[in-house]
Design an enzyme around this catalytic site. Structure first.
Site, PDB file in Angstrom:
ATOM      1  N   LEU A  97      -8.416  66.406  -9.299  1.00  0.00           N
ATOM      2  CA  LEU A  97      -9.756  66.564  -9.852  1.00  0.00           C
ATOM      3  C   LEU A  97     -10.453  65.233 -10.087  1.00  0.00           C
ATOM      4  O   LEU A  97     -11.683  65.183 -10.180  1.00  0.00           O
ATOM      5  CB  LEU A  97      -9.703  67.312 -11.187  1.00  0.00           C
ATOM      6  CG  LEU A  97      -9.018  68.679 -11.236  1.00  0.00           C
ATOM      7  CD1 LEU A  97      -8.995  69.195 -12.670  1.00  0.00           C
ATOM      8  CD2 LEU A  97      -9.722  69.670 -10.327  1.00  0.00           C
ATOM      9  N   GLU A 100     -15.603  60.411  -9.501  1.00  0.00           N
ATOM     10  CA  GLU A 100     -16.940  60.140 -10.015  1.00  0.00           C
ATOM     11  C   GLU A 100     -17.872  61.164  -9.381  1.00  0.00           C
ATOM     12  O   GLU A 100     -17.800  61.413  -8.173  1.00  0.00           O
ATOM     13  CB  GLU A 100     -17.379  58.725  -9.651  1.00  0.00           C
ATOM     14  CG  GLU A 100     -16.543  57.632 -10.301  1.00  0.00           C
ATOM     15  CD  GLU A 100     -16.690  57.601 -11.805  1.00  0.00           C
ATOM     16  OE1 GLU A 100     -17.705  58.113 -12.330  1.00  0.00           O
ATOM     17  OE2 GLU A 100     -15.789  57.068 -12.481  1.00  0.00           O
ATOM     18  N   THR A 101     -18.758  61.758 -10.205  1.00  0.00           N
ATOM     19  CA  THR A 101     -19.481  62.926  -9.716  1.00  0.00           C
ATOM     20  C   THR A 101     -21.005  62.812  -9.746  1.00  0.00           C
ATOM     21  O   THR A 101     -21.683  63.776  -9.422  1.00  0.00           O
ATOM     22  CB  THR A 101     -19.078  64.168 -10.543  1.00  0.00           C
ATOM     23  OG1 THR A 101     -19.390  63.940 -11.931  1.00  0.00           O
ATOM     24  CG2 THR A 101     -17.595  64.451 -10.409  1.00  0.00           C
ATOM     25  N   TYR A 204     -22.221  59.884  -3.096  1.00  0.00           N
ATOM     26  CA  TYR A 204     -21.218  60.771  -3.696  1.00  0.00           C
ATOM     27  C   TYR A 204     -20.684  61.769  -2.673  1.00  0.00           C
ATOM     28  O   TYR A 204     -19.472  61.935  -2.509  1.00  0.00           O
ATOM     29  CB  TYR A 204     -21.824  61.506  -4.892  1.00  0.00           C
ATOM     30  CG  TYR A 204     -21.001  62.682  -5.356  1.00  0.00           C
ATOM     31  CD1 TYR A 204     -19.719  62.495  -5.872  1.00  0.00           C
ATOM     32  CD2 TYR A 204     -21.501  63.989  -5.278  1.00  0.00           C
ATOM     33  CE1 TYR A 204     -18.958  63.579  -6.294  1.00  0.00           C
ATOM     34  CE2 TYR A 204     -20.747  65.055  -5.701  1.00  0.00           C
ATOM     35  CZ  TYR A 204     -19.477  64.853  -6.208  1.00  0.00           C
ATOM     36  OH  TYR A 204     -18.729  65.930  -6.620  1.00  0.00           O
ATOM     37  N   ASN A 233     -22.425  74.185  -8.204  1.00  0.00           N
ATOM     38  CA  ASN A 233     -22.777  73.574  -9.485  1.00  0.00           C
ATOM     39  C   ASN A 233     -22.022  74.244 -10.631  1.00  0.00           C
ATOM     40  O   ASN A 233     -22.357  75.362 -11.030  1.00  0.00           O
ATOM     41  CB  ASN A 233     -24.287  73.675  -9.723  1.00  0.00           C
ATOM     42  CG  ASN A 233     -25.071  72.718  -8.849  1.00  0.00           C
ATOM     43  OD1 ASN A 233     -24.972  72.761  -7.623  1.00  0.00           O
ATOM     44  ND2 ASN A 233     -25.838  71.844  -9.467  1.00  0.00           N
TER      45      ASN A 233
END
Length: 377
Positions: A97, A100-101, A204, A233
């Site tokens: 997981l 950086e998002t 990203y 999302n």
């Protein structure tokens, strides 16, 4: 697992109680959400997380992380941290997981996104290989990657005249300044791994696609199963309320709780697939445990789109706030529309989303209202 989620796994589970699971980024929003169920299913659950201040207000262990999870505070980009972690620990399953998002932030901190998303992944894989070669530790049987819908970029669009499919160019700064939101004479289509080619339009998104390619190549070469989930999302109780680069739903809630009108970017008709955290958690648990594997990524979403306007209106109604208003502003690197069908995930994982947007917003807003010291945005 969270009490809100009671969806049974349909396929037969492949794990035994003697197995170990490692979660990178395990103290984050999603890691905490899956921690209860992982503790129930696995004999040992280990999380590695650097507790970055952009996500965590303090360096303390998150309350939402199951107490039985062994938390190692370390950075996935640090090779020494990996060697220390894997000394005496041979995870059977890894849920990756750590990332950086921030889409917008990735334009300003490209190196950071590359270091964590790409470098962190390669450091993990190198460390696993070193542990095998130097100490004879077995490789994991499966690595589950939390990827993103951002890998698709603008996705595939359909020409209104002849129904042909095309991949539009990236929306430029000048076109957005002129309010050219959509692509002329065309309709967007759902994002779906079997038919839509990835073409990221953000730093990203590019790093997440690199993650996918690196992991797939490594796993195929070494006989490890790779399960890739492309998340839409994600929102819900437990998400960071201090991160300015993610969590549009929580931001909208904090604006509305101050009795202010929610500002809408572009024309307010941007389409998004808002998927509730419990649905994402059950998909990840299934991906980590089912006997089946998928050679292609699986799309995880609600199975339908909502406009930014419709989501904001539901939040405004919850708080009895003024109606949302269109600002015409835009964010660099954002795609116009993004949603998916979930057919492949349903087939492979025996999974399906359970929560409507209205249900999810109600639970998110209720949770935010209960948090101490939360101020309106």
């Amino acid at each position: 697992m969270n009490e809100r989620c009671s969806v049974p796994l349909q396929p037969e589970a492949k794990i035994s109680s003697s197995q170990t699971v490692l979660i990178t980024g395990g103290a984050g929003f999603i890691g905490c959400a899956i921690s209860d169920e992982l503790v129930r299913l696995f004999d040992r659950v280990i999380a590695i997380d650097n507790l970055h201040p952009q996500i965590h207000e303090t360096e303390q262990r998150p309350v939402a992380l199951n107490a039985a999870v062994e938390l190692r505070v370390a950075d996935v980009t640090d090779p020494q941290a990996w060697d220390t972690l894997l000394t005496g620990i041979a995870p059977d399953v890894i849920i990756h997981l750590a990332a950086e998002t921030g889409t917008g932030q990735s334009l300003e901190e490209s190196s950071r996104h590359g270091d964590v998303n790409v470098g962190g992944t390669t450091q993990m894989l190198d460390a696993l290989k070193r542990a095998k070669e130097q100490r004879g530790q077995p490789l994991p049987t499966r690595i589950v990657l939390s990827s993103s819908r951002a890998v698709y970029g603008e996705g595939a669009w359909k020409n209104k005249k002849d129904s042909s499919i095309f991949y539009p160019r990236q929306r430029t700064h000048s076109s957005l300044q002129q309010g050219e939101w959509d692509f002329p004479n065309a309709e967007p289509t759902p994002m779906s791994a079997p038919i839509v080619f990835p073409a990221p339009v953000s730093v990203y998104g590019a790093t997440k696609l690199a993650q996918e390619n690196i992991l797939t190549a490594w796993c195929n070469s070494l006989g490890v199963e790779a399960m890739i989930l492309r998340l839409q999302n994600v929102y819900g109780p437990g998400q960071s309320l201090i991160n300015p680069y993610t969590g549009i739903m929580s931001l909208f809630c904090r604006i509305a709780m101050g009795n202010r009108s929610i500002p809408l970017y572009e024309d307010g008709e941007v389409r998004r697939d808002f998927v509730f955290i419990d649905d994402v958690a059950s998909a990840l648990i299934a991906a980590a445990t089912v006997t089946t594997n998928s050679p292609i990524p699986l799309d995880i979403g609600s199975g339908e789109f909502q406009t930014i306007r419709s989501a904001a209106e539901l939040i405004a109604q919850h708080y009895a706030a003024p109606p949302p208003h269109v600002t015409g502003k835009f964010r660099e690197g954002d795609v116009r529309h993004a949603w998916t069908n979930v057919n492949n995930a349903q087939t492979v994982l025996g999974w399906q989303p359970q929560y409507t947007l209205a249900q999810g917003i109600n639970m998110l807003a209720t949770w935010i209202d209960e948090q101490p010291h939360v101020m309106p945005a």
